[in-house]
Design a protein around this motif. Structure first.
Motif, short mmCIF file in Angstrom:
data_model
loop_
_atom_site.label_atom_id
_atom_site.label_comp_id
_atom_site.label_asym_id
_atom_site.label_seq_id
_atom_site.Cartn_x
_atom_site.Cartn_y
_atom_site.Cartn_z
N ASP A 126 0.73 -1.04 -0.10
CA ASP A 126 -0.03 -0.05 -0.03
C ASP A 126 0.84 1.28 0.05
OD1 ASP A 126 -1.97 -1.78 0.33
OD2 ASP A 126 -2.41 -1.59 2.19
N HIS A 127 0.42 2.30 -0.81
CA HIS A 127 1.20 3.37 -0.80
C HIS A 127 0.58 4.66 -0.11
CE1 HIS A 127 3.94 1.56 -3.26
NE2 HIS A 127 4.68 2.68 -3.84
N PRO A 128 1.02 5.83 0.36
CA PRO A 128 0.44 6.80 0.83
C PRO A 128 -0.29 7.62 -0.22
CG PRO A 128 2.70 7.48 0.78
CD PRO A 128 2.55 5.85 0.51
N LEU A 129 -1.46 8.25 0.21
CA LEU A 129 -2.28 9.11 -0.78
C LEU A 129 -1.38 10.10 -1.58
CD1 LEU A 129 -5.69 9.62 0.61
CD2 LEU A 129 -5.09 8.06 -0.94
N GLU A 130 -0.72 10.64 -0.95
CA GLU A 130 0.45 11.59 -1.63
C GLU A 130 1.12 11.11 -2.81
OE1 GLU A 130 0.06 10.68 1.84
OE2 GLU A 130 2.01 11.80 2.67
N HIS A 131 1.30 9.89 -2.81
CA HIS A 131 2.14 9.32 -3.88
C HIS A 131 1.44 9.82 -5.24
CE1 HIS A 131 4.96 6.69 -5.78
NE2 HIS A 131 5.75 6.58 -4.52
N ALA A 132 0.00 9.70 -5.26
CA ALA A 132 -0.34 10.07 -6.33
C ALA A 132 -0.03 11.24 -7.07
CB ALA A 132 -2.09 10.17 -6.14
N ASP A 133 0.62 12.21 -6.39
CA ASP A 133 1.10 13.30 -7.24
C ASP A 133 2.59 13.28 -7.29
OD1 ASP A 133 -1.38 15.01 -6.64
OD2 ASP A 133 -0.70 15.45 -4.69
N PHE A 134 3.17 12.10 -7.12
CA PHE A 134 4.37 11.93 -7.38
C PHE A 134 4.83 11.78 -8.73
CE2 PHE A 134 8.37 9.53 -7.83
CZ PHE A 134 9.42 10.52 -7.29
N GLU A 135 5.78 12.55 -9.49
CA GLU A 135 6.18 12.36 -10.82
C GLU A 135 7.61 13.11 -10.98
OE1 GLU A 135 3.77 13.14 -14.51
OE2 GLU A 135 5.17 14.96 -14.91
N GLY A 136 8.44 12.12 -11.16
CA GLY A 136 10.02 12.75 -10.98
C GLY A 136 10.87 11.57 -10.96
N ILE A 137 12.21 11.78 -10.44
CA ILE A 137 12.86 10.72 -10.48
C ILE A 137 13.26 10.11 -9.04
CG2 ILE A 137 15.33 10.32 -11.09
CD1 ILE A 137 15.12 12.78 -13.37
N ILE A 138 13.25 8.77 -9.19
CA ILE A 138 13.77 8.26 -7.86
C ILE A 138 15.24 7.71 -8.23
CG2 ILE A 138 13.62 6.21 -6.28
CD1 ILE A 138 10.42 5.96 -7.09
N PRO A 139 16.27 7.95 -7.40
CA PRO A 139 17.73 7.95 -7.76
C PRO A 139 17.92 6.59 -7.92
CG PRO A 139 17.41 9.57 -5.84
CD PRO A 139 16.04 8.99 -6.09
N GLU A 140 18.96 6.30 -8.72
CA GLU A 140 19.41 4.96 -8.86
C GLU A 140 20.04 4.66 -7.75
OE1 GLU A 140 22.22 3.73 -12.21
OE2 GLU A 140 21.55 5.39 -13.31
N GLY A 141 19.84 3.29 -7.40
CA GLY A 141 20.30 2.61 -6.36
C GLY A 141 19.27 2.45 -5.15
N GLU A 142 18.30 3.37 -5.25
CA GLU A 142 17.16 3.30 -4.07
C GLU A 142 16.25 2.38 -4.65
OE1 GLU A 142 17.49 5.19 -1.32
OE2 GLU A 142 19.57 5.40 -2.20
N TYR A 143 14.99 2.10 -3.78
CA TYR A 143 13.89 1.35 -4.08
C TYR A 143 13.21 2.02 -5.13
CZ TYR A 143 10.32 -1.71 -3.63
OH TYR A 143 9.00 -2.50 -3.81
#
Ligand code: MN
Length: 217
Positions: free
Chosen positions: A89-106
């Motif tokens: 399950d993800h937090p509701l705020e995640h619905a706004d997330f657009e961008g880059i998760i750095p390499e090496g992170e989950y």
């Protein structure tokens, strides 16, 4: 605290797994400190170019986003079943997330908000989740009409479900929706454009402490 939502309790914290997988001093994703107090029925689909491209299909229920990873994305062709692996399950705020998760992170890679809107279950979604069968309508910018999520076996997380379309006015035997509409519904950008926008890379000013382990203890 009570006005913003309920603090996750130790006994049942739907976002515990979400937080345990991530280092919030390194990823720009929201930390999910609070489970929202809402009876809303939003949905979001995020195109995610991680090690393997997939579409994260998320339905709001009880203040969190139920989540499935769909490698090939949704199909408008009735009965064309797309594998959908249940994820945390993800937090509701995640619905706004657009961008880059750095390499090496989950989940390192670029994320685009591919579709969003509201969903309406045909029957009690809590029963549906238990039984492994959800039928619902989507009212998004790209996806509409009636859809099904059906668990193929087991009853835990990480188990395979199938996502498929009902035959109705929103179905199509010819339109390949993921190819035809690759753009973000937030910004109109493609995955490549988001990936090249260096301003979207989140730079931490916070010390590299053990935020995650403190939070979850
Ligand atoms: Mn993902």
């Amino acid at each position: 605290m009570a006005s913003a939502g309920k603090e996750p309790s130790a006994s049942h914290d739907p976002l515990k797994t979400y937080r345990e997988k991530r280092r919030f001093n390194r990823t720009p994703e929201p930390s999910g400190d609070v489970v929202a107090a809402t009876g809303g029925h939003s949905f979001v689909i995020q195109m995610h170019a991680a090690r393997r491209l997939h579409y994260d299909f998320r339905l709001e229920l009880d203040g969190v986003l139920l989540s499935w990873a769909v490698p090939r994305g949704p199909s408008l062709k009735p009965g064309e079943r797309r594998l959908a692996a249940r994820t945390e399950d993800h937090p509701l705020e995640h619905a706004d997330f657009e961008g880059i998760i750095p390499e090496g992170e989950y989940g390192g890679g670029t994320v685009v908000v591919w579709d969003r809107g509201t969903w309406e279950p045909d029957s009690d979604p809590h029963d549906g989740l238990k039984q492994g069968r959800l039928t619902f309508r989507l009212d998004g910018e790209k996806l509409h009409g009636r859809w099904h999520l059906v668990r193929t076996r087991g009853d835990g997380k990480g188990e395979p479900w199938l996502l498929f379309k009902s035959r109705d006015e929103a179905a199509s035997d010819t339109v390949d929706i993921v190819a035809a509409r690759p753009e973000s519904v937030l910004t109109g950008r493609t995955l490549e454009e988001v990936g090249e926008a260096k301003d979207r890379v989140w730079h931490s000013n916070r010390p590299a402490d053990d935020t995650v382990s403190k939070r979850t203890q």
